[in-house]
Design an enzyme around this catalytic site. Structure first.
Site, short mmCIF file in Angstrom:
data_model
loop_
_atom_site.label_atom_id
_atom_site.label_comp_id
_atom_site.label_asym_id
_atom_site.label_seq_id
_atom_site.Cartn_x
_atom_site.Cartn_y
_atom_site.Cartn_z
N HIS A 68 71.54 3.95 2.21
CA HIS A 68 72.62 4.91 2.42
C HIS A 68 73.78 4.21 3.10
CE1 HIS A 68 74.72 8.57 3.60
NE2 HIS A 68 74.67 8.20 4.86
N PHE A 69 75.00 4.66 2.80
CA PHE A 69 76.18 4.19 3.50
C PHE A 69 76.89 5.36 4.16
CE2 PHE A 69 76.51 0.37 0.56
CZ PHE A 69 76.34 -0.56 1.56
N SER A 70 77.46 5.11 5.32
CA SER A 70 78.42 6.02 5.92
C SER A 70 79.54 5.17 6.48
CB SER A 70 77.79 6.86 7.03
OG SER A 70 77.62 6.09 8.21
N ASN A 71 80.56 5.81 6.99
CA ASN A 71 81.67 5.06 7.56
C ASN A 71 81.23 4.26 8.79
OD1 ASN A 71 84.35 4.19 7.68
ND2 ASN A 71 84.91 5.82 9.09
N GLY A 72 80.13 4.66 9.40
CA GLY A 72 79.62 3.93 10.56
C GLY A 72 78.85 2.68 10.22
N GLY A 73 78.46 2.52 8.95
CA GLY A 73 77.68 1.36 8.55
C GLY A 73 76.66 1.71 7.49
N GLY A 74 75.76 0.79 7.24
CA GLY A 74 74.76 1.00 6.21
C GLY A 74 73.37 1.20 6.76
N LYS A 102 69.40 -0.61 10.43
CA LYS A 102 70.50 0.33 10.61
C LYS A 102 71.69 -0.41 11.19
CE LYS A 102 71.50 4.93 12.43
NZ LYS A 102 70.90 6.11 13.09
N ASP A 120 70.35 16.17 17.58
CA ASP A 120 70.89 16.26 16.22
C ASP A 120 69.75 16.48 15.21
OD1 ASP A 120 72.84 16.25 14.23
OD2 ASP A 120 72.75 14.08 13.95
#
Length: 871
Positions: free
Chosen positions: A238-244, A260, A369
């Protein structure tokens, strides 16, 4: 979550909105701008507002259509300094540039769920040529030395500062991709427009040479590798703007691990904490919780370049959200035994999560969360809790800067109560994954619990305990516009008249005619394509209101007339995304002269180069031209409609020429984007000309769509997108079923009749997560209402029962709004009033099912000679 949506959730609690939205004259809903951008301009310069950007345009524009552009990134703390330095250099030298309009807009570009390709971008500079690009960098590199900023993943970094370059388009040019999407374009070495890639990887077009002054920076970029770490990355999870998030292997032991990544200055949460910091926080809490039930093993913390990495044990299994979808008995209408078995499984999962959270609280830790994506189910049905990146000490009574809307309590809730609220929502969500609605109206919890109790054999205290917790922590927090005494009852007492009135009341109450960007709140795409069109703009809402018997509003119609007249050159021209749809609705409302002016503007555009689809391409355009030809008798419009049909037919190719998967990198299937919509234009051409070749071409288009379908576990025919299946109206199988019905009106076909019957089962599921017309239950209602006319006898009565059941089940999503009833849009994150995703689409679908006169989508009415046909 689709990364387009979070940014548009910030400005308003109830509706998607842009930070810079609102009336430009009053500043309504506008965010404070940068002080550095408010400076006096040199003589002849002007500022231009371009969506989220503020462009600084010199008296003599020198920029080419494409070339090497410069970006500067920044953090919230140094953005004013970086911006001032860039403007200090560019303005005296006549160099065009643009800047983000506000600190808030810049902050959101670096948020966790922001698109990765433009994270942190603050300024774009447009050099005249390569020599000027080099000169600008020579001046700005020392001026910005030491200033931090997020890495712009689509670009090449210059040195160790916040400056980056990328080759791309300067002018607003567009082309159509192989899957039918309209995207930004650049010109290749043959003079052909090709896609200008905006993905988060630095790429140089193959015909472009990297200038010598960039070569050292390219070499430095290529020198950063994972070779010196004891871990090998094997697969992206998975990718997000915070990293992979990656699957990897410990090269020392051969053990599988999860890696992470946290990017510095990127992936910011609401408190401004970046992803690299959160990775370190997660490592600390996983270490503290080592050995606790439900907590994965932590292995390592290390750095590559400036990025922080956490190594954890690799877990077989899947996130709980996937398990719920895969196992849920209501997706395929499982009977009592299936629902009882699912209940036992779901209760076991919730019990394990309860125990894990209790053990965590005993050690003084709050997860902060919890939601369906952060609970992992092993093959043996044991659970692990994931993503401790916003965990905190219970004694700190903190609240994290990240949260999932379906499980996050109101802002006043802190500390261990965060987890208690999330656990209460989990009790509902494992049976009915609609808890994002509670953020809009906490009173909806009681209604969701009623539905769960009616559908599943859960213990009574299971739901009463959850409701008590939600009411204690969130009861008083509903926005006044959606606060109601108890759950919204649907349908309204009094039948269609009352139900339609409730929907129209909510829609009209949401209107903001003082705003120039939109009239009715809808999906985030109205900020990409404008607030005029059928799918997401005013035209679609006004059409739905009128065809279902609503009162006309001269003020709202004048807004559409003004917007159509003032639409800029970049406005889309398609039927559902642009001006053809506007022309159609203006004509429908009796504004014939204005409608023809908009239509003529569309004809002047290069419409033949568009895709073949109904949404924004030739199928919708051709049908609309044929409609206007009927209305006016204009032979030129009739000929243009024929041209559109001929182009669509020529492009089809063989049935085997399309992939067996829809969407992504492949062409889409379905009514709005695929062959089903193209078939409707070809059927119309056959009706107009009597030429059976058009009917043959329509059959090919439909077979190409059926090639992208497969049977699901229940035996129903659904569109195959590779990673999911789709039954819905716009891009799913029921939209294909609607087009098959039109074809079967004209020519019998055993294959198509069998496919239509298999598609029909996809419209009988008790559970659809969204309510909208294009991708939700309302579209199912619309399809069933259309299907009803093709049947008689017992078959027709069965469809009548299905229509009634699906109309009633729309109440699962119904929410109160200003004395009426409204529905949520995409991902249930905010209310929507538009036709494609929101309340106007529900209104039109219910009207199609219940109104005493025909109600249909534009251009989809069945010709009178086929109304009583039964294939």
């Amino acid at each position: 979550m689709d990364d387009r949506y979070e940014v548009f959730c910030v400005a308003d609690r109830l509706f998607f909105d842009a930070l810079q939205g609102g009336d430009t004259s009053t500043g309504e809903n506008a965010a404070r701008g940068f002080a550095a951008a408010d400076r006096p301009l040199p003589e002849g310069w002007r500022r231009e507002v371009r969506a989220d950007w503020l462009a600084f345009v010199p008296p003599r524009r020198r920029v080419p259509a494409q070339g090497w552009k410069i970006h500067a990134s920044a953090t919230p703390d140094n953005a004013e300094r970086v911006l001032a330095a860039v403007l200090d250099h560019c303005l005296p030298r006549g160099i065009e540039c643009k800047v983000l309009r506000s600190p808030r807009a810049h902050f959101l570009r670096s948020a966790k769920y922001a698109p990765r390709g433009h994270s942190g971008k603050l300024v774009t500079v447009y050099p005249e040529d390569e020599a000027e690009c080099a000169a600008i960098l020579d001046a700005l590199v020392p001026a910005l030395d030491g200033e931090p900023g997020p890495y712009i993943l689509s670009d090449l970094r210059i040195g160790a500062g916040p400056l980056y370059v990328r080759y791309g388009g300067f002018a607003g040019r567009y082309c159509v991709t192989g899957n039918g999407d309209v995207v930004a374009a650049i010109e290749d070495d043959r003079g052909v427009l090709v896609p200008d890639p905006r993905d988060p990887v630095f790429r140089v077009p193959p015909w472009v040479a990297v200038p010598d002054f960039l070569a050292p920076h390219l070499a430095a970029r290529n020198a950063v590798t994972t070779a010196d770490t004891p871990y090998a990355i094997e697969q992206v999870i998975h990718f997000s703007n915070g990293g992979g998030l990656y699957r990897g292997r410990d090269t020392r032991t051969g053990a599988a691990v999860v890696l992470k990544e946290g990017r510095p200055y990127a992936g910011l949460d609401a408190d401004g904490t970046d992803a690299a910091t959160r990775v370190r926080i997660e490592h600390a809490f996983l270490t503290r919780l080592a050995g606790a039930p439900g907590v994965p093993e932590v292995r390592d913390l290390f750095t590559i370049g400036e990025h922080q990495f956490l190594a954890m044990e690799f877990l077989d299994g899947a996130a709980l959200n996937k398990e719920v979808v895969a196992r849920h008995p209501m997706v395929a209408d499982g009977g009592p035994a299936a629902r009882a078995a699912y209940t036992r499984w779901a209760l076991s999962i919730v019990e394990q999560v309860d125990a894990a959270v209790a053990a965590m609280h005993d050690r003084g830790v709050v997860h902060g969360d919890l939601h369906l994506f952060n609970i992992f189910v092993r093959p043996d049905d044991s659970v692990r809790l994931l993503d401790f990146e916003v965990a905190s000490l219970a004694a700190d009574d903190a609240r994290p800067g990240l949260g999932n809307q379906g499980f996050a309590p109101p802002p006043a809730v802190r500390g261990p109560d965060l987890d208690r609220y999330a656990l209460a929502c989990l009790r509902l969500a494992v049976f009915l994954p609609l808890t994002p609605l509670l953020w809009l109206a906490p009173g909806k919890a009681a209604h969701l619990a009623e539905i769960v109790a009616a559908q599943f054999p859960v213990p009574p205290d299971y739901l009463t305990d959850a409701l008590a917790t939600i009411d204690r922590l969130a009861g008083p927090a509903a926005p006044p516009q959606t606060r109601a005494d108890g759950p919204t009852r649907w349908p309204a007492a009094g039948g269609w008249a009352a139900t339609g009135g409730d929907l129209r009341r909510a829609i009209t109450a949401s209107a903001s005619p003082r705003r120039s960007d939109r009239l009715f709140p809808g999906d985030v795409r109205q900020f990409e394509v404008g607030g005029l069109g059928l799918a997401h703009g005013a035209a679609g809402v006004l059409y739905a209101l009128d065809v279902t018997g609503g009162a006309r509003s001269p003020e709202h119609e004048q807004w559409l007339l003004t917007g159509a007249r003032q639409a800029g050159n970049g406005t889309m021209i398609g039927m559902y995304d642009g001006l053809h749809g506007v022309a159609h609705v203006l004509d429908h409302l009796g504004h014939e002269q204005a409608a023809r002016a908009v239509l003529d503007r569309c004809l002047d555009a290069n419409w033949r180069s568009l895709g073949s689809d109904l949404y924004g391409g030739l199928a919708g355009i051709g049908l609309n031209l044929a409609h206007f030809a009927d209305r006016t008798g204009d032979a030129a419009l009739r000929a243009a409609a024929r041209d559109a049909a001929d182009l669509v037919a020529e492009r089809l190719g063989p049935v085997e020429g399309v992939p067996q998967v829809s969407g992504g990198r492949h062409p889409h299937a379905g009514l709005l984007r695929g062959g089903a919509g193209a078939a409707l234009l070809l059927l119309r051409a056959c009706d107009d000309t009597g030429d059976p070749a058009y009917l043959d071409a329509a059959a090919t288009a439909l077979r190409q769509d059926l090639r992208r379908c497969r049977r699901d576990a229940g035996g129903d025919l659904v569109v195959d997108e590779g990673w999911r299946t789709m039954p819905y109206l716009a891009a799913g199988s029921v939209g294909i079923g609607l087009a098959l019905g039109r074809y079967l009106d004209r020519r019998p076909d055993e294959e198509f009749a069998a496919a239509a019957a298999q598609i029909h089962g996809a419209a009988l599921s008790p559970l659809y997560v969204q309510s909208g017309l294009f991708a939700g239950r309302a579209g199912i209602v619309y399809y069933l209402a259309d299907r009803r006319r093709q049947l008689d006898g017992d078959a027709a009565r069965e469809v009548d029962d299905a229509v009634a059941a699906q109309c009633a089940a729309l109440g699962w999503h119904a929410l109160p709004y200003r004395g009426g009833t409204a529905f949520p849009g995409e991902q249930l994150l905010r209310l929507s009033m538009d036709l494609a995703t929101g309340t106007a689409g529900v209104l039109l679908a219910i009207g199609a099912a219940q109104h005493d006169r025909p109600v249909h989508l534009p251009l989809l009415a069945t010709p009178a000679r086929f109304l009583n046909a039964v294939p």
